[in-house]
Design a protein around this motif. Structure first.
Motif, mmCIF file in Angstrom:
data_model
loop_
_atom_site.group_PDB
_atom_site.id
_atom_site.type_symbol
_atom_site.label_atom_id
_atom_site.label_comp_id
_atom_site.label_asym_id
_atom_site.label_seq_id
_atom_site.Cartn_x
_atom_site.Cartn_y
_atom_site.Cartn_z
ATOM 1 N N UNK A 23 0.556 -1.178 0.043
ATOM 2 C CA UNK A 23 0.096 -0.046 0.098
ATOM 3 C C UNK A 23 1.001 1.174 -0.026
ATOM 4 N N UNK A 24 0.219 2.250 -0.519
ATOM 5 C CA UNK A 24 1.030 3.361 -0.331
ATOM 6 C C UNK A 24 1.244 4.112 1.074
ATOM 7 N N UNK A 25 0.249 4.055 1.866
ATOM 8 C CA UNK A 25 0.348 4.653 3.338
ATOM 9 C C UNK A 25 -0.232 3.330 4.226
ATOM 10 N N UNK A 26 0.401 3.566 5.395
ATOM 11 C CA UNK A 26 0.194 2.472 6.425
ATOM 12 C C UNK A 26 -1.305 2.675 6.767
ATOM 13 N N UNK A 27 -1.969 1.836 7.423
ATOM 14 C CA UNK A 27 -3.301 2.309 8.119
ATOM 15 C C UNK A 27 -3.061 2.776 9.245
ATOM 16 N N UNK A 28 -4.138 4.040 9.380
ATOM 17 C CA UNK A 28 -4.147 4.844 10.415
ATOM 18 C C UNK A 28 -5.293 4.470 11.626
ATOM 19 N N UNK A 29 -6.255 3.501 11.326
ATOM 20 C CA UNK A 29 -7.332 3.353 12.308
ATOM 21 C C UNK A 29 -6.729 2.297 13.234
ATOM 22 N N UNK A 30 -7.461 2.177 14.109
ATOM 23 C CA UNK A 30 -7.179 1.239 15.384
ATOM 24 C C UNK A 30 -7.225 -0.034 15.078
ATOM 25 N N UNK A 31 -6.590 -0.993 15.920
ATOM 26 C CA UNK A 31 -6.605 -2.394 15.873
ATOM 27 C C UNK A 31 -5.498 -2.968 14.769
ATOM 28 N N UNK A 32 -4.375 -2.136 14.434
ATOM 29 C CA UNK A 32 -3.245 -2.700 13.926
ATOM 30 C C UNK A 32 -2.014 -2.656 14.689
ATOM 31 N N UNK A 156 2.374 -0.454 18.763
ATOM 32 C CA UNK A 156 1.200 -0.141 18.548
ATOM 33 C C UNK A 156 1.224 1.434 18.347
ATOM 34 N N UNK A 157 0.090 2.190 18.227
ATOM 35 C CA UNK A 157 0.128 3.463 18.061
ATOM 36 C C UNK A 157 -0.109 4.213 16.721
ATOM 37 N N UNK A 158 0.340 5.125 16.216
ATOM 38 C CA UNK A 158 0.350 5.720 14.927
ATOM 39 C C UNK A 158 1.282 5.123 13.899
ATOM 40 N N UNK A 159 0.602 4.725 12.955
ATOM 41 C CA UNK A 159 1.639 4.151 11.956
ATOM 42 C C UNK A 159 2.123 4.987 11.377
ATOM 43 N N UNK A 160 1.433 6.033 10.942
ATOM 44 C CA UNK A 160 2.137 7.298 9.891
ATOM 45 C C UNK A 160 3.235 7.893 10.866
ATOM 46 N N UNK A 161 3.217 7.845 11.891
ATOM 47 C CA UNK A 161 4.283 8.583 12.876
ATOM 48 C C UNK A 161 5.454 7.799 12.729
ATOM 49 N N UNK A 162 5.242 6.359 12.934
ATOM 50 C CA UNK A 162 6.320 5.394 12.860
ATOM 51 C C UNK A 162 6.899 5.189 11.541
ATOM 52 N N UNK A 163 5.976 5.236 10.496
ATOM 53 C CA UNK A 163 6.570 5.316 9.192
ATOM 54 C C UNK A 163 7.293 6.474 8.726
ATOM 55 N N UNK A 166 10.578 5.888 10.264
ATOM 56 C CA UNK A 166 11.301 4.783 9.610
ATOM 57 C C UNK A 166 12.001 5.256 8.494
ATOM 58 N N UNK A 167 11.439 6.298 7.772
ATOM 59 C CA UNK A 167 12.013 7.038 6.675
ATOM 60 C C UNK A 167 13.077 7.899 6.938
ATOM 61 N N UNK A 168 13.107 8.505 7.928
ATOM 62 C CA UNK A 168 14.249 9.448 8.435
ATOM 63 C C UNK A 168 15.301 8.704 8.854
ATOM 64 N N UNK A 169 15.291 7.420 9.476
ATOM 65 C CA UNK A 169 16.472 6.564 9.649
ATOM 66 C C UNK A 169 16.953 5.664 8.809
ATOM 67 N N UNK A 170 16.113 5.611 7.489
ATOM 68 C CA UNK A 170 16.563 5.000 6.176
ATOM 69 C C UNK A 170 16.055 3.293 6.314
ATOM 70 N N UNK A 171 15.191 3.009 7.011
ATOM 71 C CA UNK A 171 14.498 1.619 6.958
ATOM 72 C C UNK A 171 13.817 1.293 5.535
ATOM 73 N N UNK A 172 13.762 0.106 5.434
ATOM 74 C CA UNK A 172 12.712 -0.128 4.038
ATOM 75 C C UNK A 172 11.275 0.369 3.990
ATOM 76 N N UNK A 173 10.925 0.343 5.291
ATOM 77 C CA UNK A 173 9.437 0.650 5.593
ATOM 78 C C UNK A 173 8.831 -0.305 6.737
ATOM 79 N N UNK A 174 7.598 -0.344 6.820
ATOM 80 C CA UNK A 174 6.782 -1.050 8.081
ATOM 81 C C UNK A 174 5.893 -2.004 7.252
ATOM 82 N N UNK A 175 5.721 -3.137 8.198
ATOM 83 C CA UNK A 175 4.266 -4.005 7.843
ATOM 84 C C UNK A 175 3.625 -3.698 9.073
#
Length: 208
Positions: A23-32, A156-163, A166-175
């Motif tokens: 996906x282009x953006x990680x999910x932002x709703x609860x339960x992930x 847990x928490x905000x996927x977008x914040x974690x994403x 992750x981008x800033x520190x150079x990781x491939x992304x998140x699942x």
């Protein structure tokens, strides 16, 4: 497709892995919950009365290629099926994907298995359990493991914040994974992957 871990003549069979949808953006709703995208080689470890076997994501037996990991498996269980990735840690523990293929053939002692799911444990089929229950069972099994068997943390928490982090520190992304989802082989909409930049510092914990 939902499948159960099968036992044939006392031997556990390979279970086709669950594959995240991109996906282009990680999910932002609860339960992930969210994990680092390690970008290694998807691998399944099977432990049963016949010993330890390691399989590629296509079900090929790669035990001889991953022999240092097979020899390092000394977990508090009789039988188990672990889902994860084989990586080569680089500087500061970062996953070094370009070095992975070379290490398999030339320096397999560098290989490490990072577990993020468990599908079978001591006669119990766990695929129908919610993800967080499986992760709890995995933690109990991997916790006393050696350095070559590591545990993939989830957040847990905000996927977008974690994403963004992750981008800033150079990781491939998140699942991102539904916390209440069962394990289903094949392409899945309860596992989603959002890519970031180049590989960097990993988010997993060594339980040695």
């Amino acid at each position: 497709m939902s499948k159960r871990a099968k036992v044939n003549g006392g031997r556990l069979e390979f279970l086709p892995p669950q594959i995240p949808t991109r996906v282009e953006r990680p999910p932002e709703d609860e339960g992930w919950v969210h994990e680092a995208n390690l970008d290694g080689y998807r691998t399944q470890i099977i432990i049963d009365n016949g010993g330890v076997r390691l399989y590629s994501k296509n079900g090929r037996d790669w035990t001889t290629k991953y022999w240092p990991i097979a020899l390092a498996v000394d977990l508090p269980c009789r039988t188990a099926t672990l889902d994860g990735e084989v990586i080569v840690p680089g500087e500061q523990g970062a996953s070094d994907c370009p070095a992975l293929e070379a290490a398999i053939w030339n320096e397999p002692s560098r290989l490490v298995f990072v577990a993020f799911d468990i599908l079978h444990l001591d006669g119990r089929d766990l695929v129908s359990l919610p993800l967080l229950q499986r992760k709890q069972a995995l933690w109990q099994v991997v916790e006393p493991g050696l350095g070559k068997i590591q545990y993939s943390e989830h957040f847990e928490g905000s996927a977008l914040a974690l994403f963004r982090t992750v981008e800033k520190i150079g990781l491939n992304g998140i699942i991102s994974k539904r916390a209440d989802s069962r394990y289903r082989s094949g392409l899945s909409n309860t596992w989603l992957t959002a890519r970031a930049g180049a590989t960097g510092i990993p988010i997993w914990r060594n339980k040695s």
